[in-house]
Design a protein around this motif. Structure first.
Motif, short mmCIF file in Angstrom:
data_model
loop_
_atom_site.label_atom_id
_atom_site.label_comp_id
_atom_site.label_asym_id
_atom_site.label_seq_id
_atom_site.Cartn_x
_atom_site.Cartn_y
_atom_site.Cartn_z
N GLU A 163 0.82 -1.21 0.00
CA GLU A 163 0.00 0.00 0.00
C GLU A 163 0.86 1.26 0.00
O GLU A 163 0.49 2.28 -0.58
CB GLU A 163 -0.95 0.00 1.20
N GLN A 164 2.04 1.20 0.62
CA GLN A 164 2.92 2.37 0.65
C GLN A 164 3.52 2.64 -0.74
O GLN A 164 3.52 3.78 -1.22
CB GLN A 164 4.04 2.18 1.67
N GLY A 165 4.02 1.58 -1.38
CA GLY A 165 4.55 1.76 -2.73
C GLY A 165 3.48 2.18 -3.71
O GLY A 165 3.71 3.01 -4.60
N SER A 166 2.29 1.64 -3.55
CA SER A 166 1.19 1.96 -4.45
C SER A 166 0.68 3.39 -4.23
O SER A 166 0.17 4.02 -5.17
CB SER A 166 0.05 0.96 -4.29
N PHE A 167 0.80 3.89 -3.01
CA PHE A 167 0.48 5.30 -2.76
C PHE A 167 1.33 6.18 -3.66
O PHE A 167 0.83 7.14 -4.29
CB PHE A 167 0.72 5.63 -1.29
N LEU A 168 2.62 5.87 -3.75
CA LEU A 168 3.50 6.66 -4.61
C LEU A 168 3.12 6.51 -6.07
O LEU A 168 3.21 7.48 -6.84
CB LEU A 168 4.96 6.24 -4.40
N MET A 169 2.66 5.33 -6.47
CA MET A 169 2.21 5.13 -7.85
C MET A 169 0.96 5.97 -8.13
O MET A 169 0.80 6.53 -9.22
CB MET A 169 1.91 3.67 -8.13
N GLY A 170 0.09 6.07 -7.14
CA GLY A 170 -1.10 6.92 -7.30
C GLY A 170 -0.72 8.38 -7.42
O GLY A 170 -1.31 9.12 -8.23
N ALA A 171 0.29 8.79 -6.64
CA ALA A 171 0.76 10.17 -6.73
C ALA A 171 1.35 10.45 -8.11
O ALA A 171 1.10 11.50 -8.71
CB ALA A 171 1.79 10.44 -5.64
N VAL A 172 2.13 9.49 -8.63
CA VAL A 172 2.70 9.64 -9.97
C VAL A 172 1.58 9.78 -11.00
O VAL A 172 1.61 10.67 -11.86
CB VAL A 172 3.59 8.43 -10.33
N ALA A 173 0.59 8.88 -10.93
CA ALA A 173 -0.51 8.90 -11.89
C ALA A 173 -1.23 10.25 -11.87
O ALA A 173 -1.51 10.84 -12.92
CB ALA A 173 -1.50 7.77 -11.59
N ALA A 174 -1.50 10.75 -10.66
CA ALA A 174 -2.22 12.02 -10.55
C ALA A 174 -1.39 13.19 -11.06
O ALA A 174 -1.92 14.11 -11.70
CB ALA A 174 -2.63 12.26 -9.09
N MET A 175 -0.09 13.16 -10.79
CA MET A 175 0.75 14.27 -11.23
C MET A 175 1.01 14.25 -12.73
O MET A 175 1.19 15.29 -13.35
CB MET A 175 2.08 14.24 -10.46
N LYS A 176 1.00 13.07 -13.33
CA LYS A 176 1.30 12.95 -14.76
C LYS A 176 0.05 12.94 -15.64
O LYS A 176 0.14 13.16 -16.86
CB LYS A 176 2.10 11.66 -15.01
N SER A 177 -1.10 12.71 -15.05
CA SER A 177 -2.33 12.68 -15.85
C SER A 177 -2.72 14.07 -16.32
O SER A 177 -2.72 15.03 -15.54
CB SER A 177 -3.48 12.09 -15.02
N ARG A 178 -3.06 14.17 -17.58
CA ARG A 178 -3.55 15.43 -18.13
C ARG A 178 -5.07 15.52 -18.11
O ARG A 178 -5.63 16.60 -18.24
CB ARG A 178 -3.04 15.60 -19.56
N THR A 179 -5.72 14.37 -17.96
CA THR A 179 -7.18 14.33 -17.99
C THR A 179 -7.80 14.27 -16.60
O THR A 179 -9.01 14.43 -16.46
CB THR A 179 -7.66 13.11 -18.79
N GLY A 180 -6.97 13.99 -15.59
CA GLY A 180 -7.53 13.80 -14.25
C GLY A 180 -8.30 12.50 -14.15
O GLY A 180 -9.14 12.33 -13.27
N ASP A 181 -7.98 11.54 -15.02
CA ASP A 181 -8.70 10.28 -15.12
C ASP A 181 -7.65 9.17 -15.20
O ASP A 181 -6.87 9.11 -16.16
CB ASP A 181 -9.57 10.29 -16.38
N VAL A 182 -7.61 8.29 -14.20
CA VAL A 182 -6.59 7.24 -14.14
C VAL A 182 -7.24 5.91 -13.83
O VAL A 182 -8.42 5.85 -13.45
CB VAL A 182 -5.51 7.57 -13.09
N GLY A 183 -6.47 4.82 -13.95
CA GLY A 183 -7.06 3.51 -13.71
C GLY A 183 -6.10 2.52 -13.08
O GLY A 183 -4.90 2.79 -12.92
N LEU A 184 -6.66 1.37 -12.71
CA LEU A 184 -5.90 0.24 -12.18
C LEU A 184 -6.53 -1.04 -12.68
O LEU A 184 -7.75 -1.21 -12.62
CB LEU A 184 -5.88 0.25 -10.65
N VAL A 185 -5.70 -1.96 -13.18
CA VAL A 185 -6.15 -3.29 -13.60
C VAL A 185 -5.50 -4.31 -12.67
O VAL A 185 -4.27 -4.41 -12.60
CB VAL A 185 -5.78 -3.58 -15.06
N GLY A 186 -6.32 -5.04 -11.93
CA GLY A 186 -5.82 -6.05 -10.99
C GLY A 186 -6.05 -7.45 -11.51
O GLY A 186 -7.05 -7.73 -12.17
N GLY A 187 -5.12 -8.36 -11.19
CA GLY A 187 -5.25 -9.74 -11.64
C GLY A 187 -6.47 -10.43 -11.09
O GLY A 187 -7.19 -11.14 -11.80
N ASN A 188 -6.73 -10.26 -9.80
CA ASN A 188 -7.97 -10.74 -9.20
C ASN A 188 -8.30 -9.87 -7.99
O ASN A 188 -7.50 -9.02 -7.58
CB ASN A 188 -7.90 -12.23 -8.83
#
Length: 348
Positions: free
Chosen positions: A151-176
């Motif tokens: 969850e800590q590493g993924s928090f940083l991934m969420g921050a990256v996604a939000a800072m790099k997104s130009r649309t303000g729209d991001v996603g996640l695909v999980g295996g299960n």
């Protein structure tokens, strides 16, 4: 509850060398127990999850740790076997039992799906050491749980996604939709919202919690990610093992970004799609496996939980490709805020 810190070890496994301490946590009311010391040549049994060695993600991270151990620790022989897509649970039990009966010691299980097998087999082989990656619930005097603060590493991934997104729209695909993958989602959502509270977050899981086939279905992942990109997402985080290849393909087709997981996938993914990988959330499974084997060799291995978090370098982010160097200072600030408790990240 007793906490014991072990010595630092440095591992190089196809990435930047990282020094990590192990934190072994015994259950409340009981001390950490050390299994019977091993003497002679070490015969290691390694059982992979679906995808096995070569999945360029989860299993390969464990394989890297074993490879490093073979290079640096004297007298290791390793037998590797992998789960097959769609196999019944009894096959995992048979696989672990066969290794134990053949005298392999220790036996390392890669993935929570091996928990029932270890729960059944470990008590029958009390002089054999077992380790399991990503599963906290199975326990015993000869079982070590190698865990991560995803969850800590993924928090940083969420921050990256939000800072790099130009649309303000991001996603996640999980295996299960398992508790483990949910930890990634929970951290990712917190990271996105921390940076952009108004962001839209699209979540798709490929299979149900007990169905592991979602980690080996790149075609299904590609379709899920394409729907997100077509709907407006421009960054998608894949938490789907070998299926992540499909997310990268979808990002390439959409001219958008993707985020890798477990491994530096801008180095390990198909060269044709590496340019779409913003960063990867690395879990140092290689370090955990190496350190566990080193502990067996030097007779310091313990039972119980061993937790690798941001503070210990067990989870982190990558800079390969140079796509996030502009936001690295802010990421480092967030990382330190998490480490020092100024930003709280819930595991779920």
């Amino acid at each position: 509850m007793e906490v014991r810190l072990r010595a630092f070890r440095t591992v190089m496994a196809g990435a930047v060398a990282v020094s990590v301490a192990m934190t072994a946590v015994a259950g409340c009311g009981g001390a950490v127990e050390t299994a019977t010391p091993h003497t002679g040549r070490l015969r290691v049994g390694l059982v992979y999850d679906i995808g096995g060695r070569g999945d360029k993600s989860y299993n390969d991270a464990a394989a890297a740790g074993v490879d490093e151990a073979k290079r640096n620790l004297t007298g290791l022989r390793v037998r590797e076997v992998a789960a097959a897509p769609g196999e019944p649970a009894v096959r995992k039990l048979e696989r672990v039992r066969a290794l134990a009966e053949a005298g392999y010691n220790p036996i390392i299980a890669v993935g929570y799906s091996y928990a029932p097998a270890l729960a059944r087999i470990a008590p029958k082989f009390p002089r054999t050491r077992f380790a399991i990656v990503d599963e906290p619930t199975v326990s015993g005097p000869n079982i070590t749980n190698l865990l991560f603060a995803e969850e800590q590493g993924s928090f940083l991934m969420g921050a990256v996604a939000a800072m790099k997104s130009r649309t303000g729209d991001v996603g996640l695909v999980g295996g299960n939709r398992s508790p483990l993958v949910r930890k990634f989602e929970v951290g990712y959502v917190q990271g996105v919202k921390h940076v952009n509270p108004r962001a839209r977050i699209r979540i798709a899981y490929l299979t149900s919690p007990r169905d592991l086939s979602g980690f080996d279905r790149p075609d299904k992942a590609r379709k899920a990610a394409r729907r997100m990109y077509r709907a407006g997402a421009d960054v998608v985080y894949q938490v789907a093992g070998a299926s992540g290849a499909g997310v990268f393909q979808a990002a390439d087709m959409a001219g958008a970004w993707a985020i890798g997981v477990d491994y530096d996938q801008a180095k390990s993914a198909d060269p044709a799609v590496r340019h779409v990988i913003l960063t990867s959330m690395i879990k140092r499974i290689d370090v955990a496996v190496y350190d566990y084997l080193a502990g067996v060799v030097d007779h310091t291995v313990t039972s119980g939980r061993v937790v690798y978090d941001l503070k210990l370098g067990g989870v982190d982010y990558t800079l390969t490709g140079g796509h996030i160097t502009d936001i690295q200072p802010r990421l480092e600030e967030l990382k330190q805020e998490i480490i020092h408790g100024r930003v709280k990240v819930s595991p779920g």
